[in-house]
Write an enzyme that holds these catalytic residues in place. Sequence first.
Site, PDB file in Angstrom:
ATOM      1  N   TYR A  48     -11.680   5.856  -9.685  1.00  0.00           N
ATOM      2  CA  TYR A  48     -11.343   6.454  -8.384  1.00  0.00           C
ATOM      3  C   TYR A  48     -11.094   7.945  -8.458  1.00  0.00           C
ATOM      4  O   TYR A  48     -10.555   8.500  -7.504  1.00  0.00           O
ATOM      5  CB  TYR A  48     -10.029   5.901  -7.829  1.00  0.00           C
ATOM      6  N   GLY A  57       3.004  -3.541  -4.150  1.00  0.00           N
ATOM      7  CA  GLY A  57       2.539  -3.765  -5.524  1.00  0.00           C
ATOM      8  C   GLY A  57       2.832  -2.510  -6.322  1.00  0.00           C
ATOM      9  O   GLY A  57       3.814  -2.417  -7.054  1.00  0.00           O
ATOM     10  N   GLY A  68       0.782  -1.227   0.000  1.00  0.00           N
ATOM     11  CA  GLY A  68       0.000   0.000   0.000  1.00  0.00           C
ATOM     12  C   GLY A  68       0.814   1.278   0.000  1.00  0.00           C
ATOM     13  O   GLY A  68       0.274   2.362   0.257  1.00  0.00           O
ATOM     14  N   CYS A  75     -16.661   4.968 -25.333  1.00  0.00           N
ATOM     15  CA  CYS A  75     -17.985   5.579 -25.336  1.00  0.00           C
ATOM     16  C   CYS A  75     -18.567   5.726 -23.936  1.00  0.00           C
ATOM     17  O   CYS A  75     -19.461   4.972 -23.534  1.00  0.00           O
ATOM     18  CB  CYS A  75     -18.914   4.781 -26.229  1.00  0.00           C
ATOM     19  N   GLU A  82       4.430  -6.531   1.208  1.00  0.00           N
ATOM     20  CA  GLU A  82       3.846  -6.875  -0.091  1.00  0.00           C
ATOM     21  C   GLU A  82       3.623  -5.646  -0.961  1.00  0.00           C
ATOM     22  O   GLU A  82       2.477  -5.285  -1.246  1.00  0.00           O
ATOM     23  CB  GLU A  82       2.491  -7.558   0.134  1.00  0.00           C
TER      24      GLU A  82
HETATM   25  C1  LIG Z   1      -3.448  -4.839  -3.090  1.00  0.00           C
HETATM   26  C2  LIG Z   1      -2.687  -5.533  -2.031  1.00  0.00           C
HETATM   27  C3  LIG Z   1      -1.328  -5.283  -1.861  1.00  0.00           C
HETATM   28  C4  LIG Z   1      -0.573  -4.271  -2.670  1.00  0.00           C
HETATM   29  O1  LIG Z   1      -1.095  -3.008  -2.604  1.00  0.00           O
HETATM   30  P1  LIG Z   1      -0.315  -1.803  -3.324  1.00  0.00           P
HETATM   31  O2  LIG Z   1      -1.119  -0.618  -2.991  1.00  0.00           O
HETATM   32  O3  LIG Z   1      -0.316  -2.094  -4.773  1.00  0.00           O
HETATM   33  O4  LIG Z   1       1.062  -1.780  -2.755  1.00  0.00           O
HETATM   34  C5  LIG Z   1      -0.657  -6.002  -0.909  1.00  0.00           C
HETATM   35  N1  LIG Z   1      -1.281  -6.908  -0.136  1.00  0.00           N
HETATM   36  C6  LIG Z   1      -2.586  -7.169  -0.278  1.00  0.00           C
HETATM   37  C7  LIG Z   1      -3.214  -8.190   0.572  1.00  0.00           C
HETATM   38  C8  LIG Z   1      -3.338  -6.499  -1.211  1.00  0.00           C
HETATM   39  O5  LIG Z   1      -4.637  -6.755  -1.333  1.00  0.00           O
END
Ligand SMILES: *Cc1c(COP(=O)(O)O)cnc(C)c1O
Length: 421
Positions: free
Chosen positions: A323, A282, A238, A350, A280
């Site tokens: 969003y 992303g 996140g 569209c 984690e």
């Molecule tokens: C979406 C998600 C992430 C990654 O979130 P980012 O905002 O992309 O870093 C990590 N762990 C879990 C469980 C998620 O659902």
Amino acid sequence: METLQIGGVSARQLADNFGTPLYVYDEDKIIAQAKDAMENFSSDMFKTEVAYASKAFSSIALFKLLAAQGLGFDAVSGGELYGMSRAGVDMSKVYFHGNNKSNKEIEEALELGVGYFVIDNVMECRRLIEIAMEKHIQTKALLRVNPGISAHTHEYIMTAKPDSKFGIFIDDTEHIGQVIELLAESSHVRLAGFHSHIGSQIMDARSFEKAIDTMTYFLAYVQREYGMEQTELSIGGGFGIKYLEEDQPISLGQMCKTMVKYTERCIQEKDISISKLITEPGRAMVGEAGYTLYTIGDRKRSGTKDYLFVDGGMSDNIRPALYDAGYRAVLAEKYKEPAWHTYCIAGKNCESGDVLIDTIKLPEAKSGDLLAVYSTGAYGYSMASNYNRLGRPAVVFAGHGKARVVIRRESYADQYDLEIE
Ligand SMILES: *Cc1c(COP(=O)(O)O)cnc(C)c1O
């Protein structure tokens, strides 16, 4: 005339060689982010793992690139697991998330030797135990706990409210206890620890510190109450990235270091033991490394708006419509020129909501100019659709002055391949 370079390749050359719209990743930037995370997310007190949350952008080329840097992976579906297995990633470093894993997905994940199931609820826990027993496969699990931290981010992408669909709320000791007890009795699934993820695009380290504080209190409780030891803790992802000029995110490496230090402090203060800390990321791994190149088509004055139409839109980037996400962009071949004109960048899908950037200042633009939108590397391609039968753009990795296609452009025929006439 100076042209924007991505991974050492000119944006104009990329557009001419591969067409537009085009997703381009600066491969060197991805590797730098991976290294920054791996180097800073480490401790003398516990093991650590950085698992890339693949939903941000999943492709076999990316899985290979990140696996080579030693990362693990998060998956949320059988489709993502399949891609990882095809990429040859070490499946024991894969965390299988999701709030409604099907029995089929659970079976597939067990067969692939996925390292961890991140359990969302009691029903899933029972199903996992049963399927693992039938298949005689041993596995590990983390339980997803919702720590109830509200981070300062957009409401739609905030997952840790008390009524969130994800995980079991931290105060719900009844259901948490049920999962712990079910797994204590299972001969096939071992509860290794707990997981929390508080939201997305979070800029302040304080929110994560609050979550770590809450989760380590929680670990102290389960270690006391259930005699668990050497628990693993995942603090999710996140981490915010720079979309707009005013966004000032903390670097991924700095965020990783801060979280490790804070966790070390919390476990000392609370006198608990953890065996492994997991994060984690992303978006932060791939977001800023990604650009979308569009060719500007027609211009139109409509009321107060000066529209620039581009050859893609919400089908390749749903985030503004979904969003209200903001982006910055430049004219790739005039990116150092003063930006005097106010435009609205709209796509060709569209929907009146198909506006990529509502208000942006650019140099005077003309048809045929190349627009480069920054920070589209996360949740762009992975959320792309075939809406209006616009084929999904190609994805190119550029690095060290060279570019290669890693996902080819979707043709008309590709889009109709599933049809039975
Ligand atoms: C979406 C998600 C992430 C990654 O979130 P980012 O905002 O992309 O870093 C990590 N762990 C879990 C469980 C998620 O659902």
